[in-house]
Design a protein around this motif. Structure first.
Motif, PDB file in Angstrom:
ATOM      1  N   VAL A 162       0.834  -1.211   0.000  1.00 34.13           N
ATOM      2  CA  VAL A 162       0.000   0.000   0.000  1.00 34.13           C
ATOM      3  C   VAL A 162       0.870   1.263   0.000  1.00 34.13           C
ATOM      4  N   ASP A 163       0.231   2.391  -0.356  1.00 34.35           N
ATOM      5  CA  ASP A 163       0.932   3.672  -0.452  1.00 34.35           C
ATOM      6  C   ASP A 163       0.610   4.605   0.703  1.00 34.35           C
ATOM      7  N   LYS A 164      -0.557   4.383   1.320  1.00 32.21           N
ATOM      8  CA  LYS A 164      -1.079   5.416   2.208  1.00 32.21           C
ATOM      9  C   LYS A 164      -1.869   4.820   3.365  1.00 32.21           C
ATOM     10  N   LEU A 165      -1.758   5.465   4.527  1.00 31.63           N
ATOM     11  CA  LEU A 165      -2.613   5.149   5.675  1.00 31.63           C
ATOM     12  C   LEU A 165      -3.555   6.317   5.882  1.00 31.63           C
ATOM     13  N   LYS A 166      -4.842   6.032   6.038  1.00 33.17           N
ATOM     14  CA  LYS A 166      -5.798   7.087   6.356  1.00 33.17           C
ATOM     15  C   LYS A 166      -6.150   6.977   7.829  1.00 33.17           C
ATOM     16  N   LEU A 167      -5.572   7.854   8.635  1.00 33.94           N
ATOM     17  CA  LEU A 167      -5.795   7.869  10.080  1.00 33.94           C
ATOM     18  C   LEU A 167      -7.279   8.104  10.355  1.00 33.94           C
ATOM     19  N   ASP A 168      -7.900   7.189  11.069  1.00 32.58           N
ATOM     20  CA  ASP A 168      -9.337   7.274  11.299  1.00 32.58           C
ATOM     21  C   ASP A 168      -9.731   8.565  12.019  1.00 32.58           C
ATOM     22  N   GLN A 169     -10.898   9.082  11.641  1.00 32.65           N
ATOM     23  CA  GLN A 169     -11.310  10.370  12.196  1.00 32.65           C
ATOM     24  C   GLN A 169     -11.560  10.347  13.699  1.00 32.65           C
ATOM     25  N   SER A 170     -11.757   9.169  14.281  1.00 33.52           N
ATOM     26  CA  SER A 170     -11.971   9.117  15.736  1.00 33.52           C
ATOM     27  C   SER A 170     -10.740   9.588  16.506  1.00 33.52           C
ATOM     28  N   PHE A 171      -9.564   9.515  15.887  1.00 30.28           N
ATOM     29  CA  PHE A 171      -8.335   9.970  16.549  1.00 30.28           C
ATOM     30  C   PHE A 171      -8.016  11.428  16.236  1.00 30.28           C
ATOM     31  N   VAL A 172      -8.776  11.995  15.317  1.00 28.40           N
ATOM     32  CA  VAL A 172      -8.553  13.397  14.936  1.00 28.40           C
ATOM     33  C   VAL A 172      -9.478  14.308  15.738  1.00 28.40           C
ATOM     34  N   ARG A 173     -10.640  13.730  16.081  1.00 26.46           N
ATOM     35  CA  ARG A 173     -11.701  14.467  16.778  1.00 26.46           C
ATOM     36  C   ARG A 173     -11.187  15.289  17.962  1.00 26.46           C
ATOM     37  N   GLY A 174     -10.383  14.676  18.835  1.00 27.46           N
ATOM     38  CA  GLY A 174      -9.948  15.344  20.063  1.00 27.46           C
ATOM     39  C   GLY A 174      -8.728  16.236  19.914  1.00 27.46           C
ATOM     40  N   LEU A 175      -8.158  16.284  18.724  1.00 24.67           N
ATOM     41  CA  LEU A 175      -6.952  17.100  18.512  1.00 24.67           C
ATOM     42  C   LEU A 175      -7.324  18.585  18.490  1.00 24.67           C
ATOM     43  N   PRO A 176      -6.428  19.469  18.914  1.00 29.80           N
ATOM     44  CA  PRO A 176      -5.063  19.165  19.363  1.00 29.80           C
ATOM     45  C   PRO A 176      -4.945  18.920  20.867  1.00 29.80           C
ATOM     46  N   ASP A 177      -6.040  19.046  21.646  1.00 31.97           N
ATOM     47  CA  ASP A 177      -5.917  19.048  23.103  1.00 31.97           C
ATOM     48  C   ASP A 177      -5.835  17.670  23.750  1.00 31.97           C
ATOM     49  N   ASP A 178      -6.562  16.689  23.203  1.00 33.50           N
ATOM     50  CA  ASP A 178      -6.625  15.367  23.817  1.00 33.50           C
ATOM     51  C   ASP A 178      -5.271  14.647  23.707  1.00 33.50           C
ATOM     52  N   ALA A 179      -4.694  14.329  24.874  1.00 33.61           N
ATOM     53  CA  ALA A 179      -3.337  13.777  24.898  1.00 33.61           C
ATOM     54  C   ALA A 179      -3.279  12.381  24.271  1.00 33.61           C
ATOM     55  N   GLU A 180      -4.340  11.592  24.453  1.00 37.10           N
ATOM     56  CA  GLU A 180      -4.323  10.234  23.892  1.00 37.10           C
ATOM     57  C   GLU A 180      -4.445  10.269  22.370  1.00 37.10           C
ATOM     58  N   ASP A 181      -5.374  11.097  21.866  1.00 40.07           N
ATOM     59  CA  ASP A 181      -5.496  11.241  20.412  1.00 40.07           C
ATOM     60  C   ASP A 181      -4.178  11.733  19.816  1.00 40.07           C
ATOM     61  N   ALA A 182      -3.555  12.670  20.512  1.00 43.13           N
ATOM     62  CA  ALA A 182      -2.285  13.213  20.021  1.00 43.13           C
ATOM     63  C   ALA A 182      -1.220  12.121  19.972  1.00 43.13           C
ATOM     64  N   ALA A 183      -1.200  11.270  21.007  1.00 47.22           N
ATOM     65  CA  ALA A 183      -0.205  10.189  21.052  1.00 47.22           C
ATOM     66  C   ALA A 183      -0.443   9.199  19.909  1.00 47.22           C
ATOM     67  N   ILE A 184      -1.724   8.877  19.645  1.00 50.18           N
ATOM     68  CA  ILE A 184      -2.041   7.929  18.568  1.00 50.18           C
ATOM     69  C   ILE A 184      -1.701   8.529  17.203  1.00 50.18           C
ATOM     70  N   ALA A 185      -2.082   9.788  17.011  1.00 53.63           N
ATOM     71  CA  ALA A 185      -1.768  10.450  15.734  1.00 53.63           C
ATOM     72  C   ALA A 185      -0.262  10.465  15.510  1.00 53.63           C
ATOM     73  N   ARG A 186       0.487  10.812  16.549  1.00 54.77           N
ATOM     74  CA  ARG A 186       1.943  10.873  16.446  1.00 54.77           C
ATOM     75  C   ARG A 186       2.507   9.491  16.096  1.00 54.77           C
ATOM     76  N   ALA A 187       1.983   8.458  16.738  1.00 55.42           N
ATOM     77  CA  ALA A 187       2.481   7.096  16.511  1.00 55.42           C
ATOM     78  C   ALA A 187       2.180   6.620  15.090  1.00 55.42           C
ATOM     79  N   VAL A 188       0.957   6.894  14.599  1.00 53.85           N
ATOM     80  CA  VAL A 188       0.590   6.444  13.246  1.00 53.85           C
ATOM     81  C   VAL A 188       1.430   7.185  12.195  1.00 53.85           C
ATOM     82  N   ILE A 189       1.652   8.471  12.417  1.00 54.34           N
ATOM     83  CA  ILE A 189       2.456   9.249  11.469  1.00 54.34           C
ATOM     84  C   ILE A 189       3.900   8.735  11.446  1.00 54.34           C
TER      85      ILE A 189
END
Ligand code: C2E
Ligand code: MG
Ligand code: MG
Ligand code: MG
Length: 296
Positions: free
Chosen positions: A204-231
């Protein structure tokens, strides 16, 4: 007192139950009705393809469009795919629907090319129900030939959970699609529990980070950790990462700073039908606001 409180709880519980039963019956009846009218939706020309822009987070440029199906039901109005795709998967209509959307999207991409549009690709969703059948790659090949669309201008999206339902079948399918030269993206990434060993071997060429992890950004620390890890994961595997469901500028800024390549969401634009003229007068300003709209 305690007794009457208990009595109230019990009686409202019973009413609640009766209500729930009624709702279930309504739900089941609706589903049967939808399933039978869905059989005629394609023939009656009731399906529509909406397109949502995909943007490069660094320069803000639009790079592509995702095709998202809707059903213009004669009585119910516009029905969202979340309501009828599962029905179509159960009643066997999904193959015809996905093939129709694929054709429409490839034809539309050719039109955009002809109008001098500089979009790189159009993205189309593929149901997991088509994985086990051998004909998908053939269908994609024939649509590319019929429409003349260069394969690198088509991106196919499969969800992570669909891949994990049958990883070996999915891998075979992805390899056969990759051989056609199309792009491949894993949709709703982060919700399907794929193993890193598996991911490493998928073409595959691309990962589409699910919107459930984007919802709480930028303040939610867990969403931020998941986004950072997937990137970081995408980067280390040589994959592009697109974040879904970006509704606010602060989310786009935050994701860009983490190194996320692309973004999609109401902040950039809602899914919309293609305007008959090249300029859609209805479009002004809509892309930037984040309040819910019935137009999605
Ligand atoms: P998806 O492929 O993950 O598509 C993204 C969904 O998120 C779309 O919902 C889109 O309208 C919505 N969305 C985009 N930006 C935002 C945002 O900023 N905020 C919020 N709250 N939502 C946003 P939609 O169009 O209702 O589609 C739902 C799902 O139905 C899609 O999820 C996809 O899995 C499926 N689907 C849509 N079209 C097709 C199709 O042609 N074939 C198949 N098999 N599945 C489809
Ligand atoms: Mg998708
Ligand atoms: Mg998604
Ligand atoms: Mg989704």
């Amino acid at each position: 007192n305690a007794d009457s409180a208990l009595f109230k709880a019990k009686s409202s519980g019973r009413e609640g139950y009766a209500f729930y039963e009624q709702e279930l019956t309504d739900y089941a009846r609706q589903r049967v009705e939808l399933a039978s009218s869905l059989r005629h939706a394609l023939d009656n020309d009731e399906l529509r393809v909406y397109y949502q822009p995909l943007h490069d987070l660094r320069d803000g440029r639009q790079v592509g469009m995702e095709a998202l199906v809707r059903w213009q039901h004669p009585q119910r109005g516009l029905v969202a795919p979340g309501e009828f795709i599962p029905i179509a998967e159960d009643n066997g209509m999904i193959g015809a629907i996905d093939a129709w959307v694929l054709e429409q999207a490839c034809q539309q991409m050719m039109r955009w090319n002809g109008e001098g549009n500089t979009l790189s690709f159009v993205a189309v969703n593929i149901s997991s129900r088509l994985f086990s059948r051998g004909e998908l790659a053939q269908k994609v090949a024939s649509v590319l030939t019929q429409t003349g669309l260069p394969p690198e201008q088509l991106e196919l999206e499969v969800t992570e959970s669909a891949i994990m339902e049958d990883p070996d079948a999915a891998q075979k399918l992805l390899i056969s699609l990759r051989a056609l030269g199309v792009r491949l993206a894993i949709d709703d990434f982060g919700t399907g529990y794929s193993s890193l060993a598996r991911l490493k071997r998928l073409p595959v060429d691309k990962l589409k980070l699910d919107q459930s992890f984007v919802r709480g950004l930028p303040d939610d620390a867990e969403d931020a950790a998941i986004a950072r890890a997937v990137i970081a994961l995408g980067k280390s595997l040589g994959l592009k990462v697109l974040a879904e469901g970006i509704e606010q500028r602060a989310q786009a800024d935050f994701l860009r700073e983490l190194g996320c390549n692309y973004g999609q969401g109401y902040h950039f634009g809602r899914p919309q039908p293609v305007a008959s003229k090249s300029v859609d007068p209805d479009n002004t300003g809509d892309a930037k606001d984040s309040h819910p709209s019935t137009r999605n």
